[in-house]
Design an enzyme around this catalytic site. Structure first.
Site, short mmCIF file in Angstrom:
data_model
loop_
_atom_site.label_atom_id
_atom_site.label_comp_id
_atom_site.label_asym_id
_atom_site.label_seq_id
_atom_site.Cartn_x
_atom_site.Cartn_y
_atom_site.Cartn_z
NE ARG A 204 -3.88 -1.66 10.06
CZ ARG A 204 -2.89 -1.09 9.37
NH1 ARG A 204 -3.05 0.09 8.86
NH2 ARG A 204 -1.75 -1.72 9.20
NE ARG B 210 6.80 -0.30 10.16
CZ ARG B 210 5.66 -0.37 9.46
NH1 ARG B 210 5.53 0.31 8.34
NH2 ARG B 210 4.68 -1.10 9.91
CE LYS C 96 -2.20 -1.02 3.83
NZ LYS C 96 -1.70 -2.33 4.24
NE ARG D 81 7.67 -2.90 6.07
CZ ARG D 81 6.36 -2.67 6.08
NH1 ARG D 81 5.77 -2.18 5.01
NH2 ARG D 81 5.64 -2.94 7.13
NE ARG E 246 2.65 -5.00 11.24
CZ ARG E 246 3.72 -4.83 10.49
NH1 ARG E 246 4.91 -5.22 10.93
NH2 ARG E 246 3.64 -4.28 9.31
P1 ADP Z 1 1.52 -2.06 7.68
O1 ADP Z 1 2.79 -2.09 6.94
O2 ADP Z 1 1.36 -3.17 8.68
O3 ADP Z 1 0.32 -1.92 6.80
P2 ADP Z 1 1.11 0.57 8.92
O4 ADP Z 1 2.26 1.46 8.82
O5 ADP Z 1 -0.11 0.90 8.13
O6 ADP Z 1 1.64 -0.87 8.65
O7 ADP Z 1 0.66 0.45 10.46
C1 ADP Z 1 1.56 0.08 11.49
C2 ADP Z 1 0.78 -0.06 12.81
O8 ADP Z 1 0.11 1.18 13.12
C3 ADP Z 1 -0.34 -1.10 12.83
O9 ADP Z 1 0.15 -2.39 13.13
C4 ADP Z 1 -1.25 -0.54 13.93
O10 ADP Z 1 -0.74 -0.81 15.22
C5 ADP Z 1 -1.15 0.96 13.72
N1 ADP Z 1 -2.21 1.46 12.82
C6 ADP Z 1 -2.01 2.05 11.60
N2 ADP Z 1 -3.19 2.39 11.05
C7 ADP Z 1 -4.16 2.02 11.93
C8 ADP Z 1 -5.57 2.07 11.94
N3 ADP Z 1 -6.26 2.59 10.91
N4 ADP Z 1 -6.24 1.58 13.02
C9 ADP Z 1 -5.58 1.06 14.05
N5 ADP Z 1 -4.25 0.95 14.11
C10 ADP Z 1 -3.53 1.43 13.07
#
Ligand code: ADP
Length: 191
Positions: free
Chosen positions: A89, A134, A14, A128, A145
């Site tokens: 989400r 991270r 994404k 990654r 996750r």
């Molecule tokens: P990924 O690469 O897993 O898609 P993101 O950078 O989008 O990672 O998100 C990393 C973390 O931030 C998630 O595991 C969650 O803890 C938190 N997070 C991000 N967006 C949301 C959301 N919309 N609702 C709840 N938690 C979120």
């Protein structure tokens, strides 16, 4: 106005595809993951609270993210549209987003869902983790996750499907071929 949700499991690409889409279409990027990481770096109360969840691979509570989105929308009046990345989400977040956008008379136009096999996701996230630094890209947290995704996030696809807004796109192949498929769907939705 054109509002797009880029949907998919962690590691589905994404972030990579969002930046390419932004270059081509003049949309404002809203990534809840990025906003939360910025808040963490600032050590704001929101960031400190969110870190507890993120480090464990759990979703941050809905009220917290919905509040963030609401302010982002207000901060950006009169734009061509938004691309939502990593949000919504949960079904509750999707409903809240619909309410916020209805209020502005600018609904979600299309939800593009990136399809990637579980095996490929794990490989991508682990590799990654070796370069991203991270703290949530290690094997144990990645598994958590993916579990959160199945339990809480995948129902969001059904929510949009029932509204005839979901379009599935193959998320494997080269970055450019995936990007081309996404652009085709955006162009279709804009017609
Ligand atoms: P990924 O690469 O897993 O898609 P993101 O950078 O989008 O990672 O998100 C990393 C973390 O931030 C998630 O595991 C969650 O803890 C938190 N997070 C991000 N967006 C949301 C959301 N919309 N609702 C709840 N938690 C979120």
């Amino acid at each position: 106005m054109f509002n797009l949700v880029l949907f998919g499991p962690p590691g589905s690409g994404k972030g990579t595809q969002s930046s390419k889409i932004l270059e081509k279409y003049s949309l404002v990027h809203i990534s809840t993951g990025d906003i939360l990481r910025i808040e963490q770096a600032k050590e704001s109360p929101l960031g400190i609270e969110a870190k507890k969840f993120m480090d464990q691979g759990m979703l941050v509570p809905d009220e917290v993210v919905i509040g963030m989105i609401s302010s982002k929308l207000d901060e950006n009046p009169n734009v061509a549209g938004f691309i939502f990345d990593g949000f919504p989400r949960t079904v509750a977040q999707a409903q809240a987003l619909d309410n916020l956008l209805d209020f502005k008379n600018n609904p979600i136009n299309v939800v593009l869902s990136l399809l990637v096999t579980e095996e490929e996701l794990k490989t991508r996230l682990i590799s990654r983790g070796e370069s991203s630094g991270r703290p949530d890209d290690n094997e144990e947290v990645i598994m958590k996750r993916i579990k959160e995704y199945h339990a809480k996030t995948s129902p969001v696809a059904d929510y949009y499907k029932s509204k005839n807004k979901l379009v599935e796109v193959k998320g494997e192949g080269t970055v450019d071929t995936i990007f081309d498929s996404l652009c085709d769907e955006i162009d279709n939705a804009q017609e």
